[in-house]
Motif scaffolding. Structure first.
Motif, PDB file in Angstrom:
ATOM      1  N   SER A  65       0.842  -1.196   0.000  1.00 28.98           N
ATOM      2  CA  SER A  65       0.000   0.000   0.000  1.00 28.98           C
ATOM      3  C   SER A  65       0.875   1.243   0.000  1.00 28.98           C
ATOM      4  O   SER A  65       2.036   1.192   0.414  1.00 28.98           O
ATOM      5  CB  SER A  65      -0.913   0.015   1.231  1.00 28.98           C
TER       6      SER A  65
ATOM      7  N   THR B 280      -8.410  -4.125   8.369  1.00 34.28           N
ATOM      8  CA  THR B 280      -8.220  -4.309   6.931  1.00 34.28           C
ATOM      9  C   THR B 280      -9.062  -5.497   6.475  1.00 34.28           C
ATOM     10  O   THR B 280      -9.976  -5.358   5.685  1.00 34.28           O
ATOM     11  CB  THR B 280      -6.735  -4.515   6.580  1.00 34.28           C
TER      12      THR B 280
ATOM     13  N   ARG C  86     -10.139   0.318   6.980  1.00 37.02           N
ATOM     14  CA  ARG C  86      -9.400   0.715   5.784  1.00 37.02           C
ATOM     15  C   ARG C  86      -9.718  -0.118   4.551  1.00 37.02           C
ATOM     16  O   ARG C  86      -9.140   0.081   3.497  1.00 37.02           O
ATOM     17  CB  ARG C  86      -7.889   0.761   6.050  1.00 37.02           C
ATOM     18  N   ASN C  87     -10.631  -1.068   4.677  1.00 34.34           N
ATOM     19  CA  ASN C  87     -11.021  -1.896   3.545  1.00 34.34           C
ATOM     20  C   ASN C  87     -12.028  -1.140   2.682  1.00 34.34           C
ATOM     21  O   ASN C  87     -12.861  -0.405   3.197  1.00 34.34           O
ATOM     22  CB  ASN C  87     -11.645  -3.204   4.063  1.00 34.34           C
ATOM     23  N   LYS C  88     -11.955  -1.334   1.381  1.00 34.55           N
ATOM     24  CA  LYS C  88     -12.903  -0.685   0.480  1.00 34.55           C
ATOM     25  C   LYS C  88     -14.285  -1.326   0.573  1.00 34.55           C
ATOM     26  O   LYS C  88     -15.282  -0.728   0.201  1.00 34.55           O
ATOM     27  CB  LYS C  88     -12.396  -0.756  -0.962  1.00 34.55           C
ATOM     28  N   GLU C  89     -14.322  -2.546   1.072  1.00 36.71           N
ATOM     29  CA  GLU C  89     -15.579  -3.282   1.195  1.00 36.71           C
ATOM     30  C   GLU C  89     -16.042  -3.270   2.643  1.00 36.71           C
ATOM     31  O   GLU C  89     -15.236  -3.226   3.562  1.00 36.71           O
ATOM     32  CB  GLU C  89     -15.375  -4.744   0.755  1.00 36.71           C
ATOM     33  N   GLU C  90     -17.362  -3.332   2.818  1.00 36.09           N
ATOM     34  CA  GLU C  90     -17.892  -3.515   4.166  1.00 36.09           C
ATOM     35  C   GLU C  90     -17.577  -4.933   4.604  1.00 36.09           C
ATOM     36  O   GLU C  90     -17.495  -5.845   3.777  1.00 36.09           O
ATOM     37  CB  GLU C  90     -19.412  -3.315   4.176  1.00 36.09           C
TER      38      GLU C  90
ATOM     39  N   GLU D  93     -13.953   5.598   8.305  1.00 37.45           N
ATOM     40  CA  GLU D  93     -13.853   4.694   7.156  1.00 37.45           C
ATOM     41  C   GLU D  93     -12.913   5.374   6.177  1.00 37.45           C
ATOM     42  O   GLU D  93     -13.213   6.441   5.658  1.00 37.45           O
ATOM     43  CB  GLU D  93     -15.228   4.438   6.553  1.00 37.45           C
ATOM     44  N   TYR D  94     -11.750   4.752   5.978  1.00 35.95           N
ATOM     45  CA  TYR D  94     -10.725   5.355   5.137  1.00 35.95           C
ATOM     46  C   TYR D  94     -10.135   4.273   4.229  1.00 35.95           C
ATOM     47  O   TYR D  94      -9.063   3.729   4.490  1.00 35.95           O
ATOM     48  CB  TYR D  94      -9.630   5.990   6.005  1.00 35.95           C
ATOM     49  N   PRO D  95     -10.882   3.917   3.181  1.00 34.14           N
ATOM     50  CA  PRO D  95     -10.385   2.867   2.291  1.00 34.14           C
ATOM     51  C   PRO D  95      -9.113   3.307   1.574  1.00 34.14           C
ATOM     52  O   PRO D  95      -9.023   4.448   1.125  1.00 34.14           O
ATOM     53  CB  PRO D  95     -11.519   2.649   1.297  1.00 34.14           C
TER      54      PRO D  95
ATOM     55  N   ASP E 105      -5.901   2.044  -1.197  1.00 36.55           N
ATOM     56  CA  ASP E 105      -5.514   1.083  -2.221  1.00 36.55           C
ATOM     57  C   ASP E 105      -4.459   0.145  -1.669  1.00 36.55           C
ATOM     58  O   ASP E 105      -3.570   0.552  -0.913  1.00 36.55           O
ATOM     59  CB  ASP E 105      -4.937   1.814  -3.450  1.00 36.55           C
TER      60      ASP E 105
END
Length: 189
Positions: free
Chosen positions: A28, A117, A145-149, A161-163, A165
């Motif tokens: 990351s 994560t 930090r995950n883009k998905e719930e 919530e801080y997704p 890459d």
């Protein structure tokens, strides 16, 4: 409130940019070094107070976290809720309650975590609470930090919530490959 948490992370020096190898094995360009936050009692106290406020109206008997970061978090949140704080430790790769800690039947448990994560540690904490027949009243973390719930099966309230890459090693973009890898705080999972 969400921006307050990001600002606390920045002010405490916990929010880093560069090239990082995460515990998951992914790469990351951003990393949150939770121990920069935790070494600052003032910043940590602000986070714990905000976590407690999320569950102020819930009946909580015990705040549960996972060693090492969860020790300070669970204690800080428990202080604001006026309840007991306990933590788990990893023994031979498996999460366990030790040191005489116990969860009694129907104790109401609030699970706290630092950075989420994949949610692996939370799932392990959920299993421990179930093993002791406790009731999970909620789950909170500093950052998701995950883009998905992630569905833990219980009420989950991350403060931020801080997704970000992240990439498998074979998929790391060229621009990131040019930055030397930094390895921080890997939990040994």
């Amino acid at each position: 409130m969400k921006n307050d948490i990001l600002q606390i992370l920045i002010d405490s020096g916990a929010f880093l940019e560069g090239h990082f190898l995460l515990t998951s094995g992914k790469h990351s360009n951003q990393y949150i070094e939770k121990f920069r936050l935790m070494e600052s009692p003032i910043h940590l106290d602000k986070v714990c107070k905000k976590m407690a406020l999320e569950f102020n109206d819930s009946k909580v008997d015990i705040v549960l976290g996972a060693a090492i970061g969860g020790i300070l978090l669970s204690s800080g949140v428990a202080k604001y809720l006026g309840v007991k704080s306990i933590f788990t430790e990893r023994v031979s790769g498996k999460m366990e309650l030790r040191r005489g800690f116990d969860i009694k039947d129907n104790d109401n448990i609030l699970i706290v975590e630092d950075i989420v994560t994949t949610g692996g540690s939370i799932f392990e904490l959920v299993d421990i609470v179930k093993k002791y027949n406790g009731n999970i009243v909620g789950i909170t973390s500093i950052v998701h930090r995950n883009k998905e719930e992630i569905n833990f099966g219980y009420n989950y309230h991350p403060l931020l919530e801080y997704p970000v890459d992240s990439w498998e090693e074979k998929d790391v973009p060229d621009w990131l490959s040019e930055i030397p890898i930094s390895v921080h705080g890997r939990s040994g999972k």
